[in-house]
Scaffold this motif. Sequence first.
Motif, PDB file in Angstrom:
ATOM      1  N   ILE A  84       0.856  -1.182   0.000  1.00 57.99           N
ATOM      2  CA  ILE A  84       0.000   0.000   0.000  1.00 57.99           C
ATOM      3  C   ILE A  84       0.894   1.235   0.000  1.00 57.99           C
ATOM      4  O   ILE A  84       1.831   1.333   0.798  1.00 57.99           O
ATOM      5  CB  ILE A  84      -0.905   0.021   1.247  1.00 57.99           C
ATOM      6  CG1 ILE A  84      -1.738  -1.264   1.319  1.00 57.99           C
ATOM      7  CG2 ILE A  84      -1.817   1.248   1.230  1.00 57.99           C
ATOM      8  CD1 ILE A  84      -2.245  -1.567   2.709  1.00 57.99           C
ATOM      9  N   LEU A  85       0.604   2.171  -0.888  1.00 59.45           N
ATOM     10  CA  LEU A  85       1.381   3.405  -0.997  1.00 59.45           C
ATOM     11  C   LEU A  85       0.474   4.593  -0.716  1.00 59.45           C
ATOM     12  O   LEU A  85      -0.524   4.799  -1.402  1.00 59.45           O
ATOM     13  CB  LEU A  85       1.990   3.530  -2.401  1.00 59.45           C
ATOM     14  CG  LEU A  85       2.786   4.809  -2.675  1.00 59.45           C
ATOM     15  CD1 LEU A  85       4.041   4.869  -1.807  1.00 59.45           C
ATOM     16  CD2 LEU A  85       3.157   4.910  -4.161  1.00 59.45           C
ATOM     17  N   MET A  86       0.840   5.380   0.300  1.00 57.36           N
ATOM     18  CA  MET A  86       0.110   6.599   0.632  1.00 57.36           C
ATOM     19  C   MET A  86       0.900   7.779   0.083  1.00 57.36           C
ATOM     20  O   MET A  86       2.040   8.010   0.489  1.00 57.36           O
ATOM     21  CB  MET A  86      -0.063   6.726   2.136  1.00 57.36           C
ATOM     22  CG  MET A  86      -0.832   7.952   2.586  1.00 57.36           C
ATOM     23  SD  MET A  86      -2.535   8.020   2.004  1.00 57.36           S
ATOM     24  CE  MET A  86      -3.275   6.721   2.998  1.00 57.36           C
ATOM     25  N   THR A  87       0.288   8.516  -0.863  1.00 56.48           N
ATOM     26  CA  THR A  87       1.057   9.526  -1.588  1.00 56.48           C
ATOM     27  C   THR A  87       0.973  10.922  -0.985  1.00 56.48           C
ATOM     28  O   THR A  87       1.891  11.716  -1.164  1.00 56.48           O
ATOM     29  CB  THR A  87       0.600   9.607  -3.054  1.00 56.48           C
ATOM     30  OG1 THR A  87      -0.768  10.049  -3.113  1.00 56.48           O
ATOM     31  CG2 THR A  87       0.732   8.258  -3.739  1.00 56.48           C
ATOM     32  N   THR A  88      -0.125  11.271  -0.331  1.00 53.72           N
ATOM     33  CA  THR A  88      -0.204  12.617   0.271  1.00 53.72           C
ATOM     34  C   THR A  88      -1.000  12.518   1.557  1.00 53.72           C
ATOM     35  O   THR A  88      -0.827  11.591   2.321  1.00 53.72           O
ATOM     36  CB  THR A  88      -0.849  13.639  -0.678  1.00 53.72           C
ATOM     37  OG1 THR A  88      -2.116  13.127  -1.134  1.00 53.72           O
ATOM     38  CG2 THR A  88       0.026  13.926  -1.873  1.00 53.72           C
ATOM     39  N   ASN A  89      -1.836  13.532   1.805  1.00 54.81           N
ATOM     40  CA  ASN A  89      -2.561  13.492   3.064  1.00 54.81           C
ATOM     41  C   ASN A  89      -3.679  12.457   3.046  1.00 54.81           C
ATOM     42  O   ASN A  89      -3.925  11.801   2.039  1.00 54.81           O
ATOM     43  CB  ASN A  89      -3.120  14.869   3.417  1.00 54.81           C
ATOM     44  CG  ASN A  89      -4.092  15.396   2.399  1.00 54.81           C
ATOM     45  OD1 ASN A  89      -3.863  15.326   1.212  1.00 54.81           O
ATOM     46  ND2 ASN A  89      -5.186  15.946   2.863  1.00 54.81           N
ATOM     47  N   CYS A  90      -4.335  12.306   4.198  1.00 50.92           N
ATOM     48  CA  CYS A  90      -5.416  11.354   4.463  1.00 50.92           C
ATOM     49  C   CYS A  90      -4.940  10.081   5.149  1.00 50.92           C
ATOM     50  O   CYS A  90      -5.703   9.133   5.291  1.00 50.92           O
ATOM     51  CB  CYS A  90      -6.214  11.001   3.209  1.00 50.92           C
ATOM     52  SG  CYS A  90      -7.132  12.403   2.535  1.00 50.92           S
ATOM     53  N   ILE A  91      -3.698  10.027   5.605  1.00 54.72           N
ATOM     54  CA  ILE A  91      -3.248   8.844   6.329  1.00 54.72           C
ATOM     55  C   ILE A  91      -3.851   8.832   7.736  1.00 54.72           C
ATOM     56  O   ILE A  91      -4.036   9.877   8.356  1.00 54.72           O
ATOM     57  CB  ILE A  91      -1.705   8.767   6.407  1.00 54.72           C
ATOM     58  CG1 ILE A  91      -1.260   7.371   6.867  1.00 54.72           C
ATOM     59  CG2 ILE A  91      -1.138   9.856   7.315  1.00 54.72           C
ATOM     60  CD1 ILE A  91       0.240   7.143   6.771  1.00 54.72           C
ATOM     61  N   GLN A  92      -4.201   7.633   8.202  1.00 58.28           N
ATOM     62  CA  GLN A  92      -4.651   7.415   9.566  1.00 58.28           C
ATOM     63  C   GLN A  92      -3.649   6.526  10.294  1.00 58.28           C
ATOM     64  O   GLN A  92      -2.789   5.903   9.656  1.00 58.28           O
ATOM     65  CB  GLN A  92      -6.025   6.733   9.578  1.00 58.28           C
ATOM     66  CG  GLN A  92      -7.166   7.588   9.072  1.00 58.28           C
ATOM     67  CD  GLN A  92      -8.483   6.830   9.122  1.00 58.28           C
ATOM     68  OE1 GLN A  92      -8.568   5.701   8.658  1.00 58.28           O
ATOM     69  NE2 GLN A  92      -9.508   7.456   9.671  1.00 58.28           N
ATOM     70  N   LEU A  99       2.895  -1.022   4.394  1.00 58.35           N
ATOM     71  CA  LEU A  99       2.463   0.342   4.094  1.00 58.35           C
ATOM     72  C   LEU A  99       3.685   1.226   3.892  1.00 58.35           C
ATOM     73  O   LEU A  99       4.657   1.146   4.649  1.00 58.35           O
ATOM     74  CB  LEU A  99       1.614   0.885   5.246  1.00 58.35           C
ATOM     75  CG  LEU A  99       1.169   2.352   5.143  1.00 58.35           C
ATOM     76  CD1 LEU A  99       0.222   2.549   3.967  1.00 58.35           C
ATOM     77  CD2 LEU A  99       0.500   2.795   6.452  1.00 58.35           C
ATOM     78  N   PHE A 100       3.630   2.073   2.859  1.00 59.78           N
ATOM     79  CA  PHE A 100       4.720   2.999   2.550  1.00 59.78           C
ATOM     80  C   PHE A 100       4.136   4.392   2.372  1.00 59.78           C
ATOM     81  O   PHE A 100       3.021   4.557   1.883  1.00 59.78           O
ATOM     82  CB  PHE A 100       5.435   2.574   1.264  1.00 59.78           C
ATOM     83  CG  PHE A 100       6.080   1.212   1.337  1.00 59.78           C
ATOM     84  CD1 PHE A 100       7.434   1.088   1.595  1.00 59.78           C
ATOM     85  CD2 PHE A 100       5.321   0.065   1.159  1.00 59.78           C
ATOM     86  CE1 PHE A 100       8.030  -0.170   1.656  1.00 59.78           C
ATOM     87  CE2 PHE A 100       5.907  -1.201   1.222  1.00 59.78           C
ATOM     88  CZ  PHE A 100       7.265  -1.314   1.478  1.00 59.78           C
ATOM     89  N   THR A 101       4.916   5.395   2.770  1.00 61.43           N
ATOM     90  CA  THR A 101       4.541   6.777   2.513  1.00 61.43           C
ATOM     91  C   THR A 101       5.551   7.407   1.562  1.00 61.43           C
ATOM     92  O   THR A 101       6.660   6.901   1.385  1.00 61.43           O
ATOM     93  CB  THR A 101       4.500   7.596   3.821  1.00 61.43           C
ATOM     94  OG1 THR A 101       5.804   7.582   4.426  1.00 61.43           O
ATOM     95  CG2 THR A 101       3.482   7.030   4.788  1.00 61.43           C
TER      96      THR A 101
END
Length: 522
Positions: free
Chosen positions: A284-292, A302-304
Amino acid sequence: MFCYQCEQTARGTGCTEIGVCGKSSDAAGLQDLLLDLAKSLALGLAAVPSGLRPVGSHEMIESALFATVTNVNFDTERLETMIRAIAEAAGRDLPRDSAGLNVLAERVGIAARRRADGDDVTGLQELLTYGLKGMAAYAHHARRLGKTSAAVDEFTVEALAALARGESDLGRLLDLTLRCGEASVAVLALLDVANTGSFGPQTPGAVRMGHVPGKAILVSGHDLGDLKALLEQTEGTGINIYTHGEMLPAHAYPELRRHAHLAGHFGGAWMWQRREFDTFPGAILMTTNCIQRPAETYAARLFTCGPVAWPGIAHVVGQDFSAVIAAAQQAPGFTDSASTGEHQVGFGHHAVLGLADTVVGAIKSGAVKHFAVIGGCDGTDTGRSYYTDLAAGLPQDWVIMTLGCGKFRLLGHDYGQIGPLPRLLDMGQCNDAFSAIKVAQALAEVFDCGLNDLPLSLILSWYEQKAVCVLLALLHLGVRNIRIGPSLPAFVTPAVLQVLVDKFNVMPVGGVEDDLKALTAA
């Protein structure tokens, strides 16, 4: 800590121990200090002609503002690194230890300024600040795609410098806030040019809402450039790429959609990520805001990247996604197919105005009586079922335009067609409010009337600071009678709200039945 910048702030007044978003008091304090240092840097830059300012200074301010947007950077180590870099650029001396930074943060936070300046002044200062934060988020995306605006950078410096000087005159603050709306229109237009120039104009198409067998990577957040890089790096690997949350509109862009392994959309809006990420059998890649706050069940995969960060979660530097790809190859992937149907995306302003004759003809014939924009940010509070029920209750000769993750409140319902037009037009991400603006302006020109004379209603949901940026853009354009919900911002005091009511007739959403009666009677 004290924070009231999002819609779901504790008790509707402010978070004081830990953020509803999961932000620790230490992270909140460092964000306050980072913002204060951005103001200091802007104050210094304001005294220097723009052509003589240090290279990268505007980008540094932009990054600092974006880092403090809700659900972006929760990592105190990364925040402290940013703080020391911007302090050096601003010529500010700081305590050497973290404890000293926390003490300093308390002196510059919202609570301290409320005690000094009162709720009305501080609230209006924060309204301006949150508009600037939203602008910074959109400007960040545009900058990464090679597009910048000297006017947007210049206004950001001017406004932050005024805040650094402690501007407390309500009239001057209101003027700056409305001018922030003008800059917001410019930054929305800038990002539209950046997106369409990089990935082609949005075109209508169907998106699989589900999955197919195979290894998988899920991409959430907003950054289309990161998605493009990941698609290129996974070409031929057998790994399927899925979008999540506000990445759903990515399927509308030709340069992204041409990748056959962009396989579909998994899940719904950002706030359901803990349960959805838990069931996703890949990286899973989180690219900008909205991470919990990540659950332990998926934290290791999970990666940011970019501005988003969470303590202990692997962070991708640049766009080298090899670690994400390796994690996907090690994960089991999907062994079956599943789908909840298809969703039509791609009704941005290029697509809708490409059907201008059809749209105008439908209005003139009476087939289309009204347009309703229902969209914005989604959130967890139960009051957001209002938007689902309102859309379902609108007359069949109304076209519904939606955007942002608020669209997930409308999905799953068959709204039908009006001639060749679907009644539900998905215009894209939250920044694609610009598309709604362009369509409205084009219709006003065709019918030789003002925006407020059009058969158009705006019912917006808000959660964080990009929604403030969009609202200020609409107010700058003179749009009146906007309904906002599910609750009004805690930082907008009764006195400030009265100004917005008197000048623009901004109003809170009410009961569904009452609002339907008011909307259809207009």
